[in-house]
Design a protein around this motif. Structure first.
Motif, PDB file in Angstrom:
ATOM      1  N   VAL A  37       0.931  -1.172   0.611  1.00 29.99           N
ATOM      2  CA  VAL A  37      -0.303  -0.236  -0.098  1.00 29.99           C
ATOM      3  C   VAL A  37       0.735   1.268  -0.153  1.00 29.99           C
ATOM      4  CG1 VAL A  37      -2.108   1.376   1.125  1.00 29.99           C
ATOM      5  CG2 VAL A  37      -1.247  -1.109   1.305  1.00 29.99           C
ATOM      6  N   VAL A  64      -8.326  -5.557   0.164  1.00 28.11           N
ATOM      7  CA  VAL A  64      -8.537  -4.435   0.970  1.00 28.11           C
ATOM      8  C   VAL A  64      -9.494  -4.626   2.559  1.00 28.11           C
ATOM      9  CG1 VAL A  64      -9.380  -1.387   0.843  1.00 28.11           C
ATOM     10  CG2 VAL A  64      -8.420  -3.224  -1.679  1.00 28.11           C
ATOM     11  N   HIS A  73      -3.183   1.089  -2.992  1.00 31.21           N
ATOM     12  CA  HIS A  73      -3.221  -0.675  -2.653  1.00 31.21           C
ATOM     13  C   HIS A  73      -2.786  -1.256  -4.371  1.00 31.21           C
ATOM     14  CE1 HIS A  73      -5.193  -0.899   0.972  1.00 31.21           C
ATOM     15  NE2 HIS A  73      -6.097   0.047   0.099  1.00 31.21           N
ATOM     16  N   ALA A 121      -4.556   6.389  -0.047  1.00 36.69           N
ATOM     17  CA  ALA A 121      -4.064   5.117   0.347  1.00 36.69           C
ATOM     18  C   ALA A 121      -4.419   4.218  -0.714  1.00 36.69           C
ATOM     19  CB  ALA A 121      -4.383   4.117   1.547  1.00 36.69           C
ATOM     20  N   LYS A 130       1.692   5.503   0.505  1.00 37.84           N
ATOM     21  CA  LYS A 130       0.520   6.742   1.157  1.00 37.84           C
ATOM     22  C   LYS A 130       0.823   7.480   0.137  1.00 37.84           C
ATOM     23  CE  LYS A 130      -1.373   5.007   4.688  1.00 37.84           C
ATOM     24  NZ  LYS A 130      -2.641   5.476   5.070  1.00 37.84           N
TER      25      LYS A 130
END
Length: 412
Positions: free
Chosen positions: A4, A87, A69, A67, A6
């Motif tokens: 993941v 998720v 993914h 986020a 940011k």
């Protein structure tokens, strides 16, 4: 879980305007094949992207927290790639978009309005987590090697079971002929299947039926005697389980053969039969009409007309006009050997759900493959799923859905 990242913003994840050419991206948040919940509560995202896709992201935004993914490339086929990621939701609603990077470095941004140059506030998908359907697959079924067996054509293990009219084993198979395959033949080959690495044997229908394919069942509680009957099936399940191999049965609950007990009662008792509401009969007694001028000698029905009358006790009436063959009752695709059952009727529904539970509870069946699922109302399948999972939560359920599944709400 996949990696993941940011992010500071989800406007343009790759720092440049998205490629606006028409792109073949298939994603629908209302389709459980694209978005579902696992037994653990994780959200499972899946979609198809162009063949030249190098990376795919599900970009989730929760306020200022963003986020990305990274999705897993599951496979390629022709001109598409298939991506998937799990998720863990942290809020009651999930707001997200999709970002794809092509192998030339250009990005695709995909939101509720489709392909876009950038993701704006109104472009994000916004879905209530509680509204996302559960799609539960038992742990044992993930990655399982499934071996399909058409029982009549796999192996003969007990010649005493072979019908006298069966074709020689080496003869080319015919549409309606039998060749003598049986459950003892499968049992005799379990070591071979174990060596292949088979985890699950998928048996095409085995219940009593006049046909070799047995999708037209006469008795849902009886394994066809020419396959070895219930005793041979119990032996097969136990022998397979000792080797760590599971068993999946196949059945059609949408229709049966006219020799099915409730339909036979309808033939003999008429509209006053307690089973009359299970079927849609337009003219009593139930009967079949056919065109001799179109059938005799050269049509697929030529060899089945006399057999239908003899097996069912129905009148089979020659006529000079109309279709090749027709029945005075609703049947699957107009095939008289397969009268449809109304599973909205409470008693019919209970009966078929009891069938599915019986084989799990009494014989240890591990999985069901359900035939022609899209022809039966959605709520039947949720009732069936819940009833089976009350007996054994780890039962694997597989649905046959033909055509575009996005157009059919037919999975539980």
């Amino acid at each position: 879980m996949s990696p993941v990242r940011k992010l500071e913003a989800d406007h343009q994840v790759y720092g440049m305007m998205g490629n606006l050419r028409p792109h073949d991206i298939a994603f629908d948040p209302n389709n459980p094949a694209c978005l579902s919940r696992s037994a653990s509560g994780d959200l499972v995202f899946r979609f198809l992207a162009p063949a030249d896709s190098e990376e795919a992201l599900i970009v989730v935004r929760n306020g200022d927290d963003i986020a990305a993914h990274e999705m897993n490339l599951v496979g390629r086929a022709h001109d598409v790639t298939f991506w998937e990621v799990r998720v863990t939701p942290t809020t009651e609603r999930v707001r997200f978009s999709i970002a794809v990077r092509l192998d030339d470095g250009s990005p695709i941004y995909f939101g509720i309005t489709g392909v876009s140059g950038a993701i704006e506030r109104i472009d994000r998908f916004d879905v209530a987590v509680a509204s996302i359907p559960h799609h539960r697959v038992p742990d044992w079924a993930r990655g399982a090697v499934i071996y399909q067996i058409f029982p009549d054509r796999f192996a003969s293990g007990d010649e005493s079971l072979t019908p006298p009219e069966a074709l020689p084993w080496s003869a080319p198979p015919t549409r309606s002929g039998f060749q003598g395959g049986d459950l003892p033949g499968i049992i005799a080959n379990l070591d071979y299947l174990e060596e292949l690495g088979v985890d699950l044997i998928y048996l095409n229908p085995i219940f009593a039926s006049p046909s070799n394919h047995r999708y037209d069942t006469s008795d849902y509680f009886t394994v066809d005697p020419i396959l070895g009957g219930n005793e041979a099936f119990q032996e097969l399940v136990e022998a397979a389980h000792r080797r760590g191999i599971r068993i999946m049965l196949d059945v059609s609950l949408n229709h049966a053969h006219p020799t099915f007990g409730p339909f036979q009662d309808l033939i003999t008792t008429g509209p006053n039969s307690e089973y009359a509401p299970w079927f849609d009969v337009t003219e009593y007694p139930p009967h079949v009409r056919y065109r001799p001028d179109l059938v005799d000698g050269h049509h697929v029905w030529a060899e089945r007309i006399d057999r239908l009358a003899e097996a069912t006790g129905m009148d089979v009436i020659p006529v000079s006009a109309g279709p090749v063959i027709s029945a005075s009752y609703d049947s699957w695709y107009g095939v008289p050997e397969m009268p449809r059952i109304d599973l909205q009727h409470p008693a019919a529904r209970r009966f078929m759900i009891d069938v599915a539970k019986h084989w799990v509870r009494q014989y240890g069946v591990d999985a069901w493959r359900m035939d022609v699922v899209r022809y039966i109302d959605y709520d039947f399948w949720t009732d069936l799923r819940d009833a089976i999972h009350e007996v054994e939560p780890d039962t694997y359920l597989l649905a046959e859905v033909m055509g575009d599944p996005r157009r059919r709400r037919c999975w539980p």
